[in-house]
Scaffold this active site. Structure first.
Site, PDB file in Angstrom:
ATOM      1  N   HIS A 133       0.830  -1.344   0.061  1.00  0.00           N
ATOM      2  CA  HIS A 133      -0.163   0.099  -0.147  1.00  0.00           C
ATOM      3  C   HIS A 133       1.023   1.352   0.089  1.00  0.00           C
ATOM      4  CE1 HIS A 133      -3.547  -2.265   0.503  1.00  0.00           C
ATOM      5  NE2 HIS A 133      -3.264  -2.748   1.972  1.00  0.00           N
TER       6      HIS A 133
HETATM    7 ZN   LIG Z   1      -3.996  -7.024   3.198  1.00  0.00          ZN
END
Ligand SMILES: [Zn+2]
Length: 376
Positions: A133
């Site tokens: 992320h």
């Molecule tokens: Zn995850």
């Protein structure tokens, strides 16, 4: 097949804090289970501890400004605008050594990529990585530095075509963003639908831009998607995409927060289903750089990554967890004694809803992406 397992005992020096769901001890626990099964002493296998990545390598994706802020925060300096970089109370807390721990994970994933690119091993597993992320200028979703992007960049420097396959329950948004405008890297992410789960992206319409149009592939899934539904959908997408793209190497993010007992997500896979997905990835990978990822039920992390590592080495291990590990892992096992799961089936209506949703997503991909890739 020569393989490398990338693991650093130094990971255990770091901690996100007692209330954070990402427990660094999960890495030691996974390694302990691999060790207990004898999977760290196989012929043709090396276990290698990485060095932290150099800042020059990390700058390949992250901005200098963000790295300055993260390093300062990591050593305890006051950083007034930390929240602007995704740092602070919540998902990405500031803790002593958060830069060093992240740089070490990056070093592990880059090392795995180097070993595979140079042909020293055919498959490498850096299970401390997979922090998919992190964005160029900010931390996100427990991820400070994006080791997966850096591993792919390493392979690209060797001129290799990279298929990135992300089976974490969350969309691999940072990796998708990094390669959204290129056709040298194809990103394929399977995940719980973005309108139900962080990070809120990964819809079928996100297919890449410019030269990268068609080279971002997103398969969203309904909550309570089980092994059978997951694998049916995966089988309709991965082989077609891999065959059309013809990668030199696959980078796989093997998050196991897709498991039905994971406390943060709502997918309903088992270790068996996860392993079946890994087997399919192996079938399509001329060479493989495997990374870790999410997973917040620690017994699942240890069992799933051990199963994956056994598959990468083409060995089978006994179903019953080794007695020594039952003691070591007792606190996290909650009574589980086998590598595999034996869960009761989900209600038929739940399975039907998941199947219908998955089928709609596959149809969407066939319409939006397959024609561009020449996939069928
Ligand atoms: Zn995850």
């Amino acid at each position: 097949m020569r393989t490398a397992l990338i693991h650093s005992p130094a990971y255990s020096r770091y901690d996100y804090g007692p209330s954070h769901p990402l427990r660094m001890e999960r890495l030691g626990l996974a390694f302990a289970l691999m060790e207990a099964y004898g999977l760290t002493r196989l012929p043709g296998t090396r276990v290698i501890a990485p060095d932290p990545a150099e800042e020059s390598a990390i700058r390949g994706f992250h901005t200098a400004e963000y790295l300055d802020v993260l390093r300062a925060a990591s050593r305890g300096a006051e950083v007034p605008a930390a929240y602007r970089y995704g740092l602070g109370p919540g998902d990405n807390p500031i803790w002593p050594g958060c830069y060093e721990a992240s740089a070490l994970a990056c070093g592990g994933s880059i090392l795995a990529a180097e070993l595979v690119a140079r042909g020293e091993v055919g498959r490498a597993f850096a299970f401390g990585g997979g922090l998919h992320h992190a964005m160029p200028d900010r931390a996100s979703g427990f991820c400070y530095l994006n080791d997966a992007v850096l591993a792919i960049q390493t392979l690209r420097r060797h001129g290799l075509r990279v298929l990135y396959v992300d089976i974490d329950a969350h969309h691999g948004d940072g990796v998708q963003a990094a390669f959204y405008q290129t056709d040298d890297v194809l990103t394929l992410s399977t995940h719980e639908r973005g309108d139900r789960l962080f990070p809120g992206t990964g819809f079928v319409e996100e297919i890449g831009e410019g030269r990268g149009r068609g080279y971002a592939v997103n398969l969203s899934l309904n909550p309570y998607t089980d092994d059978a539904v997951y694998l049916d959908a995966f089988d309709q997408v991965l082989p077609a995409v891999a065959q059309a793209f013809e990668p030199d190497v696959v980078v796989a993010q093997l998050g196991i927060d897709s498991h039905r007992t994971d406390p943060l997500t709502h997918l309903a896979l088992t270790v068996d289903g996860f392993a079946a997905a890994v087997r399919r990835i192996l079938d399509r990978a001329p060479r493989l750089v495997a990374l870790g990822g999410g997973g917040y039920d620690l017994a699942n992390v240890a069992r799933a990554w051990t199963a994956a590592w056994a598959l990468m080495n083409e060995v089978t291990v006994p179903e019953h967890l080794p007695p020594g590990f039952l003691t070591t892992g007792a606190r996290h096992l909650a009574g589980r004694t086998t590598l595999w799961d034996d869960p009761s089936p989900l209600p038929i209506e739940t399975v039907r809803a998941a199947r219908e949703f998955a089928e709609r997503q596959v149809l969407g991909l066939r319409r939006l992406v397959f024609p561009i890739l020449g996939a069928s």
